[in-house]
Design a protein around this motif. Structure first.
Motif, PDB file in Angstrom:
ATOM      1  N   ILE A  83      -1.872  17.869  -6.791  1.00  0.00           N
ATOM      2  CA  ILE A  83      -1.326  16.857  -6.415  1.00  0.00           C
ATOM      3  C   ILE A  83       0.273  17.102  -6.811  1.00  0.00           C
ATOM      4  O   ILE A  83       1.195  17.453  -8.220  1.00  0.00           O
ATOM      5  CB  ILE A  83      -1.080  15.297  -6.463  1.00  0.00           C
ATOM      6  CG1 ILE A  83      -2.872  14.996  -6.871  1.00  0.00           C
ATOM      7  CG2 ILE A  83      -0.507  13.960  -6.123  1.00  0.00           C
ATOM      8  CD1 ILE A  83      -2.908  13.403  -6.680  1.00  0.00           C
ATOM      9  N   ASP A 104      -3.229  16.505  -2.129  1.00  0.00           N
ATOM     10  CA  ASP A 104      -2.336  15.516  -1.811  1.00  0.00           C
ATOM     11  C   ASP A 104      -0.936  15.686  -2.225  1.00  0.00           C
ATOM     12  O   ASP A 104      -0.218  16.677  -2.765  1.00  0.00           O
ATOM     13  CB  ASP A 104      -2.787  14.076  -2.167  1.00  0.00           C
ATOM     14  CG  ASP A 104      -2.516  12.749  -1.197  1.00  0.00           C
ATOM     15  OD1 ASP A 104      -1.063  12.819  -0.590  1.00  0.00           O
ATOM     16  OD2 ASP A 104      -3.391  12.105  -1.052  1.00  0.00           O
ATOM     17  N   ILE A 106       2.574  12.757  -3.670  1.00  0.00           N
ATOM     18  CA  ILE A 106       3.059  11.616  -3.800  1.00  0.00           C
ATOM     19  C   ILE A 106       5.144  11.792  -4.120  1.00  0.00           C
ATOM     20  O   ILE A 106       5.368  12.470  -4.632  1.00  0.00           O
ATOM     21  CB  ILE A 106       2.759  10.991  -4.706  1.00  0.00           C
ATOM     22  CG1 ILE A 106       3.436   9.929  -5.067  1.00  0.00           C
ATOM     23  CG2 ILE A 106       3.016  11.801  -6.281  1.00  0.00           C
ATOM     24  CD1 ILE A 106       2.248   8.957  -6.108  1.00  0.00           C
ATOM     25  N   GLN A 114       0.795   3.278  -6.758  1.00  0.00           N
ATOM     26  CA  GLN A 114       1.001   4.741  -5.379  1.00  0.00           C
ATOM     27  C   GLN A 114      -0.008   5.836  -6.262  1.00  0.00           C
ATOM     28  O   GLN A 114      -0.491   6.555  -5.530  1.00  0.00           O
ATOM     29  CB  GLN A 114       2.800   5.063  -4.862  1.00  0.00           C
ATOM     30  CG  GLN A 114       2.655   4.066  -4.260  1.00  0.00           C
ATOM     31  CD  GLN A 114       4.297   4.110  -3.853  1.00  0.00           C
ATOM     32  OE1 GLN A 114       4.367   4.791  -4.161  1.00  0.00           O
ATOM     33  NE2 GLN A 114       5.295   3.884  -2.315  1.00  0.00           N
ATOM     34  N   SER A 117      -3.699   5.297  -7.021  1.00  0.00           N
ATOM     35  CA  SER A 117      -3.754   5.226  -5.809  1.00  0.00           C
ATOM     36  C   SER A 117      -4.143   6.800  -5.326  1.00  0.00           C
ATOM     37  O   SER A 117      -5.139   6.820  -4.805  1.00  0.00           O
ATOM     38  CB  SER A 117      -3.630   4.299  -4.503  1.00  0.00           C
ATOM     39  OG  SER A 117      -3.777   4.163  -3.527  1.00  0.00           O
ATOM     40  N   LYS A 118      -3.607   7.754  -5.945  1.00  0.00           N
ATOM     41  CA  LYS A 118      -3.137   9.226  -5.162  1.00  0.00           C
ATOM     42  C   LYS A 118      -4.772   9.762  -6.209  1.00  0.00           C
ATOM     43  O   LYS A 118      -5.411  10.285  -5.338  1.00  0.00           O
ATOM     44  CB  LYS A 118      -1.807   9.227  -5.554  1.00  0.00           C
ATOM     45  CG  LYS A 118      -1.080   8.617  -4.218  1.00  0.00           C
ATOM     46  CD  LYS A 118      -1.209   9.371  -2.889  1.00  0.00           C
ATOM     47  CE  LYS A 118      -0.314   9.611  -1.808  1.00  0.00           C
ATOM     48  NZ  LYS A 118      -0.970  10.038  -0.323  1.00  0.00           N
ATOM     49  N   LYS A 121      -8.385   8.611  -5.259  1.00  0.00           N
ATOM     50  CA  LYS A 121      -8.535   9.061  -3.930  1.00  0.00           C
ATOM     51  C   LYS A 121      -9.167  10.625  -4.197  1.00  0.00           C
ATOM     52  O   LYS A 121      -9.692  11.195  -3.491  1.00  0.00           O
ATOM     53  CB  LYS A 121      -7.141   9.168  -3.244  1.00  0.00           C
ATOM     54  CG  LYS A 121      -7.292   9.837  -1.642  1.00  0.00           C
ATOM     55  CD  LYS A 121      -6.301  10.228  -0.633  1.00  0.00           C
ATOM     56  CE  LYS A 121      -6.037  10.929   0.355  1.00  0.00           C
ATOM     57  NZ  LYS A 121      -5.419  10.599   1.211  1.00  0.00           N
ATOM     58  N   SER A 171       5.158   6.850   0.149  1.00  0.00           N
ATOM     59  CA  SER A 171       5.073   7.423  -0.133  1.00  0.00           C
ATOM     60  C   SER A 171       4.817   9.089   0.881  1.00  0.00           C
ATOM     61  O   SER A 171       5.273   9.997   1.608  1.00  0.00           O
ATOM     62  CB  SER A 171       4.346   8.285  -1.220  1.00  0.00           C
ATOM     63  OG  SER A 171       3.242   8.528  -1.117  1.00  0.00           O
TER      64      SER A 171
END
Length: 303
Positions: A83, A104, A106, A114, A117-118, A121, A171
């Motif tokens: 990430i 991903d 952010i 947030q 959650s990332k 996921k 984001s």
């Protein structure tokens, strides 16, 4: 059961601590290790296998982009989830990250929910639900409540906002082209140090505020904002955007922590207030940027 292992990479200790605090508040069973830059991360990645890497983009010596490119080249079979944590909001940077193989991304500043959650996921695609939950503990995976970085740092809920009308900006929207334009802000005399011309945009996780620079040093910046544009929280993450040219994407971004909120007047109806922000980056290039601001006496078009 094997524990989930995360590597946090950022040159700013404030951001590393914020991420670790946020993760541990939801997943105390996770194993967290940290690296102060990309070079140190390389050393750790050669010795250990991680379930997830959370990495800043802009770092001295080796950037987050260079690190992910190195990982994908050196360990193609690992497919380590990655990430990217970035204060850059332009589409070009997002596309570069995707092409390099990030899982991903952010945007700074981010909220506790947030971030969680990332993480959930990305981990859910490669790690079993039992390992994520840990000992049967139900992980909170919702991001419906925007808890602030103050919660991530202290574990306490965010107090109700004095303005309460800010629209939450995710984001994803920030990273796919959203760029706020500078607007005029109330200015006031007072405070120590020389005055500086120019405007900046101060971004917190749920708001964007145009501000006028009052004073700036290598350690901090004080700006004047309007109550009508919103009031952030103490100890909240902030990103300061300095416009550098005619193009909307030509912006220098400095990461900070809000340590001061002060009214400009004793009257309750006073329109303006002062925000003090400590710089948290440990990047020589960003120190050079700030030095140029101080030397030129302006927050705009100086490099």
């Amino acid at each position: 059961m094997q524990k989930v292992k995360l590597l946090v990479v950022d040159d700013a200790s404030f951001i590393r601590d914020l991420i670790k605090k946020a993760v541990r508040s939801r997943f105390p069973h996770f194993v967290l290790e940290e690296a102060v830059n990309g070079r140190r991360a390389q050393s750790l990645l050669q010795k250990n296998i991680y379930d997830l890497v959370l990495c800043d983009w802009e770092m001295p010596e080796l950037s987050g982009l260079e690190l992910i490119q190195w990982i994908r080249k050196e360990f193609p079979d690992r497919k380590t989830p990655f990430i990217m944590v970035t204060s850059r909001g332009d589409r070009e940077h997002v596309l570069q990250a995707i092409e390099a193989g990030v899982s991903d991304y952010i945007s700074k500043p981010f909220s506790n929910d947030q971030l969680i959650s990332k993480i959930v996921k990305v981990l859910s695609k490669r790690v079993s639900a039992d390992r994520i939950k840990g000992q049967g503990r139900q992980a909170e995976m919702t991001d419906s409540t925007a808890s602030s970085s103050l919660e991530a740092l202290t574990g306490k809920p965010k107090p109700a906002s004095a303005t309460g009308g800010a629209t939450h900006q995710s984001s994803v929207s920030v990273l796919t082209g959203g760029n706020a334009q500078a607007a005029s802000a109330a200015s006031s005399s007072g405070g120590k140090g020389a005055k500086h011309k120019g405007q900046v945009i101060v971004r917190v996780h749920d708001n964007t505020m145009p501000c006028a620079i009052e004073t700036i040093t290598l350690k901090e910046i004080k700006v004047i904002a309007r109550k009508a544009d919103g009031i952030p929280q103490l100890f909240e993450q902030a990103v300061i955007d300095f416009e550098q040219g005619e193009q909307a994407s030509d912006i220098a971004r400095i990461n900070g922590c809000i340590y001061l909120l002060q009214s400009l007047d004793k009257k309750m109806e006073a329109e303006g207030y002062k925000i003090g922000i400590l710089f948290v980056d440990d990047d020589p290039q960003k120190f050079e940027y700030i030095s140029k601001i101080i030397a030129s006496g302006t927050g705009q078009k100086y490099y």
